[in-house]
Design a protein around this motif. Sequence first.
Motif, PDB file in Angstrom:
ATOM      1  N   ALA A   1      -6.193  -5.426  -0.674  1.00 22.24           N
ATOM      2  CA  ALA A   1      -6.369  -4.039  -0.226  1.00 22.24           C
ATOM      3  C   ALA A   1      -7.061  -3.946   1.139  1.00 22.24           C
ATOM      4  O   ALA A   1      -7.002  -2.901   1.792  1.00 22.24           O
ATOM      5  CB  ALA A   1      -7.183  -3.255  -1.255  1.00 22.24           C
ATOM      6  N   SER A   2      -7.677  -5.028   1.580  1.00 24.90           N
ATOM      7  CA  SER A   2      -8.396  -4.989   2.847  1.00 24.90           C
ATOM      8  C   SER A   2      -7.429  -4.873   4.020  1.00 24.90           C
ATOM      9  O   SER A   2      -6.378  -5.521   4.056  1.00 24.90           O
ATOM     10  CB  SER A   2      -9.250  -6.254   3.008  1.00 24.90           C
ATOM     11  OG  SER A   2      -9.872  -6.265   4.282  1.00 24.90           O
ATOM     12  N   THR A   3      -7.795  -4.067   4.991  1.00 21.03           N
ATOM     13  CA  THR A   3      -6.997  -3.946   6.212  1.00 21.03           C
ATOM     14  C   THR A   3      -7.592  -4.778   7.347  1.00 21.03           C
ATOM     15  O   THR A   3      -7.063  -4.771   8.458  1.00 21.03           O
ATOM     16  CB  THR A   3      -6.915  -2.472   6.640  1.00 21.03           C
ATOM     17  OG1 THR A   3      -8.242  -1.959   6.811  1.00 21.03           O
ATOM     18  CG2 THR A   3      -6.173  -1.636   5.604  1.00 21.03           C
ATOM     19  N   ASN A   4      -8.662  -5.522   7.056  1.00 27.91           N
ATOM     20  CA  ASN A   4      -9.298  -6.401   8.021  1.00 27.91           C
ATOM     21  C   ASN A   4      -8.836  -7.828   7.756  1.00 27.91           C
ATOM     22  O   ASN A   4      -9.188  -8.420   6.726  1.00 27.91           O
ATOM     23  CB  ASN A   4     -10.828  -6.293   7.905  1.00 27.91           C
ATOM     24  CG  ASN A   4     -11.566  -7.122   8.941  1.00 27.91           C
ATOM     25  OD1 ASN A   4     -11.274  -8.303   9.137  1.00 27.91           O
ATOM     26  ND2 ASN A   4     -12.529  -6.506   9.610  1.00 27.91           N
ATOM     27  N   GLN A   5      -8.047  -8.396   8.676  1.00 30.24           N
ATOM     28  CA  GLN A   5      -7.457  -9.708   8.436  1.00 30.24           C
ATOM     29  C   GLN A   5      -8.501 -10.800   8.298  1.00 30.24           C
ATOM     30  O   GLN A   5      -8.359 -11.711   7.470  1.00 30.24           O
ATOM     31  CB  GLN A   5      -6.474 -10.060   9.557  1.00 30.24           C
ATOM     32  CG  GLN A   5      -5.720 -11.365   9.361  1.00 30.24           C
ATOM     33  CD  GLN A   5      -4.837 -11.382   8.114  1.00 30.24           C
ATOM     34  OE1 GLN A   5      -4.543 -10.339   7.534  1.00 30.24           O
ATOM     35  NE2 GLN A   5      -4.411 -12.567   7.696  1.00 30.24           N
ATOM     36  N   ASP A   6      -9.578 -10.743   9.082  1.00 27.94           N
ATOM     37  CA  ASP A   6     -10.629 -11.764   8.964  1.00 27.94           C
ATOM     38  C   ASP A   6     -11.284 -11.711   7.588  1.00 27.94           C
ATOM     39  O   ASP A   6     -11.577 -12.754   6.984  1.00 27.94           O
ATOM     40  CB  ASP A   6     -11.681 -11.560  10.051  1.00 27.94           C
ATOM     41  CG  ASP A   6     -11.170 -11.892  11.438  1.00 27.94           C
ATOM     42  OD1 ASP A   6     -10.165 -12.617  11.538  1.00 27.94           O
ATOM     43  OD2 ASP A   6     -11.762 -11.419  12.426  1.00 27.94           O
ATOM     44  N   ARG A   7     -11.520 -10.505   7.086  1.00 28.86           N
ATOM     45  CA  ARG A   7     -12.105 -10.362   5.756  1.00 28.86           C
ATOM     46  C   ARG A   7     -11.140 -10.874   4.697  1.00 28.86           C
ATOM     47  O   ARG A   7     -11.569 -11.512   3.723  1.00 28.86           O
ATOM     48  CB  ARG A   7     -12.451  -8.888   5.504  1.00 28.86           C
ATOM     49  CG  ARG A   7     -12.979  -8.585   4.102  1.00 28.86           C
ATOM     50  CD  ARG A   7     -14.249  -9.359   3.790  1.00 28.86           C
ATOM     51  NE  ARG A   7     -14.790  -8.983   2.483  1.00 28.86           N
ATOM     52  CZ  ARG A   7     -15.658  -9.731   1.802  1.00 28.86           C
ATOM     53  NH1 ARG A   7     -16.096 -10.879   2.311  1.00 28.86           N
ATOM     54  NH2 ARG A   7     -16.103  -9.319   0.627  1.00 28.86           N
ATOM     55  N   ARG A   8      -9.856 -10.613   4.869  1.00 27.90           N
ATOM     56  CA  ARG A   8      -8.866 -11.105   3.907  1.00 27.90           C
ATOM     57  C   ARG A   8      -8.896 -12.636   3.845  1.00 27.90           C
ATOM     58  O   ARG A   8      -8.870 -13.226   2.764  1.00 27.90           O
ATOM     59  CB  ARG A   8      -7.458 -10.627   4.284  1.00 27.90           C
ATOM     60  CG  ARG A   8      -7.237  -9.128   4.174  1.00 27.90           C
ATOM     61  CD  ARG A   8      -5.779  -8.772   4.362  1.00 27.90           C
ATOM     62  NE  ARG A   8      -5.010  -9.136   3.186  1.00 27.90           N
ATOM     63  CZ  ARG A   8      -3.841  -9.786   3.206  1.00 27.90           C
ATOM     64  NH1 ARG A   8      -3.312 -10.184   4.347  1.00 27.90           N
ATOM     65  NH2 ARG A   8      -3.209 -10.067   2.091  1.00 27.90           N
ATOM     66  N   VAL A   9      -8.940 -13.284   5.001  1.00 30.97           N
ATOM     67  CA  VAL A   9      -8.977 -14.747   5.037  1.00 30.97           C
ATOM     68  C   VAL A   9     -10.217 -15.266   4.326  1.00 30.97           C
ATOM     69  O   VAL A   9     -10.148 -16.215   3.527  1.00 30.97           O
ATOM     70  CB  VAL A   9      -8.923 -15.248   6.496  1.00 30.97           C
ATOM     71  CG1 VAL A   9      -9.277 -16.741   6.557  1.00 30.97           C
ATOM     72  CG2 VAL A   9      -7.554 -15.011   7.100  1.00 30.97           C
ATOM     73  N   GLU A  10     -11.356 -14.629   4.584  1.00 33.43           N
ATOM     74  CA  GLU A  10     -12.599 -15.044   3.931  1.00 33.43           C
ATOM     75  C   GLU A  10     -12.493 -14.933   2.411  1.00 33.43           C
ATOM     76  O   GLU A  10     -12.914 -15.838   1.677  1.00 33.43           O
ATOM     77  CB  GLU A  10     -13.748 -14.174   4.438  1.00 33.43           C
ATOM     78  CG  GLU A  10     -15.089 -14.473   3.787  1.00 33.43           C
ATOM     79  CD  GLU A  10     -16.170 -13.475   4.183  1.00 33.43           C
ATOM     80  OE1 GLU A  10     -17.198 -13.399   3.477  1.00 33.43           O
ATOM     81  OE2 GLU A  10     -15.974 -12.760   5.194  1.00 33.43           O
ATOM     82  N   LEU A  11     -11.919 -13.847   1.934  1.00 31.34           N
ATOM     83  CA  LEU A  11     -11.788 -13.637   0.487  1.00 31.34           C
ATOM     84  C   LEU A  11     -10.819 -14.647  -0.133  1.00 31.34           C
ATOM     85  O   LEU A  11     -11.089 -15.184  -1.216  1.00 31.34           O
ATOM     86  CB  LEU A  11     -11.322 -12.211   0.211  1.00 31.34           C
ATOM     87  CG  LEU A  11     -12.374 -11.123   0.451  1.00 31.34           C
ATOM     88  CD1 LEU A  11     -11.723  -9.748   0.480  1.00 31.34           C
ATOM     89  CD2 LEU A  11     -13.461 -11.184  -0.618  1.00 31.34           C
TER      90      LEU A  11
END
Length: 577
Positions: A517-527
């Motif tokens: 659901a995240s629209t932040n790609q860096d946050r998605r990679v971290e998760l």
Amino acid sequence: MKKSILATGLLVGLLTACSSGGGGERNTLTTVTFGDWSSFDPAYCYDSACGEVLQNTLDTLFFYDGDSPRDLVPQLAAELPTVENGGISEDGRVYRVRLREGAKFSDGSPITPEDVEYSLERMMVYSTDVGPAGLLLEPLLGSAAPVRADGEVGYEAIDKAIEVEGDTVVFTLAKPFAPFLEVLAGYWGSIYSKSAAVEAGDWSGTANDWEEFNNLEQAESKLNGGPLGSGPFTIERYDVGTSVILQRNNNYYKEPAQLERVIILSVNEEGTRIQQLQAGDADMASPNAITPSQLPTVRKIEGVTVEQRPSLSLTAFLMNWNIDGSGTGYLGSGRLDGRGIPANFFSDENVRRGIAYAFDYDAYVNDVLQGNGRQQNTILLEGLPGADESQRYSQDLDRAREAFQAAWNGEVWENGFTLPVFFNSGNTSRQRGLEILKQNLESLNPKFRVEVRELQFSQILSQGAAGKMTLWFAGWGADFADPHSFAQPFYESHGTYAQNIRYSDPAMDRLISEAIASTNQDRRVELYRQIATRGFEEVVMVPLTQSLNTYVTRDNVQGRVMNPMFAGDYFYPISKQ
């Protein structure tokens, strides 16, 4: 019996007419594969064998551009929706897709927005245990969990998720879902005729009878032979477990295919597949139908080319944490007495860890795959955002021994076990991989007994969905080029393989839900890195390798597109000299 004999005779006659010089006639292509086909009803098809047939007989709104696993082009849609052209809302939850003018089904009837709505809503209405409905359910309804008549989410939610406004289909997502267009590009997004399906006795498209078709038994499907579609080919004939013959759709809304007919032959003996290529009775082999150990032989065949491309696929040992032993005998005695295993054998992390450290990864990659692949022990494959090679298991028999000695309070080591493990028919690489595992496990303790067994691919799929498998050698190709395409099926409670192995972890579910659901790609990679680490450390399964896709083609075949996102081959651009 007479029907079977006649069908076989017809097939032999057809193949004989096409058996000289690379499959014979210039307008007929013969390709060899192995295994069988589960169903040509999109609600049940979730493997590359049946997916290849759907991909060539049923078009989707969008499709992949050449050999790119990420770039899409409109197929039945008029254009790719974007925020800039008004096709995607600013919050990423509403997609407006306008249909291409002039598109029609193979019988000449026009494709309408109502056909799109019906096809995709039917997938969710059926929500079969074995099918790919979760790929639509997750973005549109907020969860990949199958819809059930007595569940919290029912037909009303399905009906609201996809609406028709004039010549436009409007999708309203439950949450932002970055790869939504890629989801619609897969064969599970196939569009077919509503009127033809209803006339055949299928779902009416209304709330009146949806419960009747919800999770309908596959044998009762009205569309197992394939729905009326709009792809470049139609299904001319299917001989169960033997062959599929596709015929050119001369009503195709684009230029008709150059091939008039495609014959897909299932040949489980790899030596026979190679002989057919050598004799010119086959024009090509399906991707990976020739195993790495045989590639040196095939490369010597005059007039045959071998090419390889990186895949987005992962092989793994799947281990069922709560086995349903009814009707199979796989549990043996059902106890830790050396003559079987208990149903929850793999729920002990030490058992799974023992498997992970007993396997000889180097022998499998170097001797079986002949270097045509790489060890990969997490879901973050090379080519995906966040790819990570740092987390690896290695063969360490001392650590494996320690794990088994600790498993089930020492009972596993003291009493031993008898464990059947499975590979799909014709897949000699997987067979040899399990034989390596058998040798390694039995070397640890003379009371450990492993039985390597063969099952038809369709049996593995059905028994896996029913929770009856023990340990099996499986593979997963990305549904779209995003880490979610591996995190969800393997680790999310409603994912295909998570359900097969009876795995559920609320903490893992929360991570996966936040990541998509995240629209932040860096946050998605971290998760997704957190998800991969958790799966690795708990040994939820044992990821093994990321392979190269191998394509074997006779030189007179032109236009073969090697895209890792294809289910098998896409025959439309192919021609023969």
